[in-house]
Design an enzyme around this catalytic site. Structure first.
Site, PDB file in Angstrom:
ATOM      1  CG  HIS A  53      44.371  74.941  12.756  1.00 62.11           C
ATOM      2  ND1 HIS A  53      44.727  75.967  13.792  1.00 62.11           N
ATOM      3  CD2 HIS A  53      45.434  74.812  12.051  1.00 62.11           C
ATOM      4  CE1 HIS A  53      45.799  76.258  13.427  1.00 62.11           C
ATOM      5  NE2 HIS A  53      46.259  75.826  12.515  1.00 62.11           N
ATOM      6  CD  GLU A  55      41.155  73.408  17.056  1.00 58.12           C
ATOM      7  OE1 GLU A  55      41.697  72.887  15.964  1.00 58.12           O
ATOM      8  OE2 GLU A  55      41.783  74.161  17.932  1.00 58.12           O
ATOM      9  CB  CYS A  83      45.493  78.673  17.325  1.00 55.60           C
ATOM     10  SG  CYS A  83      44.543  78.987  15.970  1.00 55.60           S
ATOM     11  CB  CYS A  86      40.384  77.169  16.241  1.00 57.88           C
ATOM     12  SG  CYS A  86      41.278  76.319  14.719  1.00 57.88           S
TER      13      CYS A  86
END
Lengths: 149, 149
Positions: A53, A55, A83, A86
């Site tokens: 992801h 992040e 999410c 993260c």
């Protein structure tokens, strides 16, 4: 305002992710001095990596660059609500301030669902600012998914 | 029993992590056919990476090996209750069964705190089996932290 320009960098990363066929989410890590330490967009498909992801990639890059597993005093800008995974990494990395764009009722973990920062198992809680340039971030996501249907 | 031997591999990874000066946690990913796809121990300090937990490293390696961001039908063995970040990645990777050892009241995210699998934002929920060889896993952690005091 500084945070607007950082969010614009994150939006650029989200657009670049969309162009690669990835869900358009982008993130930027900024040092306490205001330097951009890392910027990244989603690469889960390209890398076959469910942890890739925006992040997480940005945090990992910033940690490698600073030689520390903690980013004390740094800020994270991300176009979409993180999410749960993260959000938990944002806590582990000691990010000082989290600025995010669109809310994510389906998969978010900050303002809904597990609300990662609301439990004592989150050993560090960042300041959270939501809704930053959220229309731009949400439009990117809508266009991306509309084009794939 | 098969799951005992896989947990013993995970415990070996935890011991190797301790020898490297890392918090002793180990993880193993097993394919539906019973093949060990990946094994890993914590490397957060070595790699300066707050995401380098045993579970994330093992999942990333197994994904790279199988060329997929999903490990559908695979099992994960880990010596300690996963943190919220790892639990969310276990869900994202579609792990079928999660076997873990010791509970982690301080930092766990499965049976306490955010209870990652209990929210609709977890789009896949694995079967969870806890307490597997938990004394061995807990003793490793106790010895590690006692030696550092």
């Amino acid at each position: 305002m500084i945070f607007r320009s950082h969010m614009h960098l994150a939006l650029d990363e989200a657009r670049a992710a969309a162009a690669r066929g990835e869900v358009p989410v982008g993130a930027v890590v900024v040092s306490p001095a205001g330097e951009v330490l890392a910027r990244a967009g989603n690469r889960t498909r390209e890398l076959n990596d469910p942890t890739a992801h925006a992040e997480m990639l940005a945090i990992r890059t910033a940690c490698a660059r600073t030689g520390s597993e903690r980013l004390t005093g740094c800020d994270l800008y991300v176009t979409l609500e993180p999410c749960p995974a993260c959000a938990a990494v944002i806590s582990a990395a000691r990010i000082a301030r989290l600025y995010y764009g669109a809310a994510d009722p389906k998969s978010g973990g900050v303002a809904q669902g597990p609300r990662i920062f609301s439990h004592p198992q989150a050993h560090h809680v960042p300041e959270v600012y939501d809704g930053i340039a959220s229309d731009d971030a949400a439009d990117l996501l809508k266009d991306f998914f509309a084009a794939r249907r």
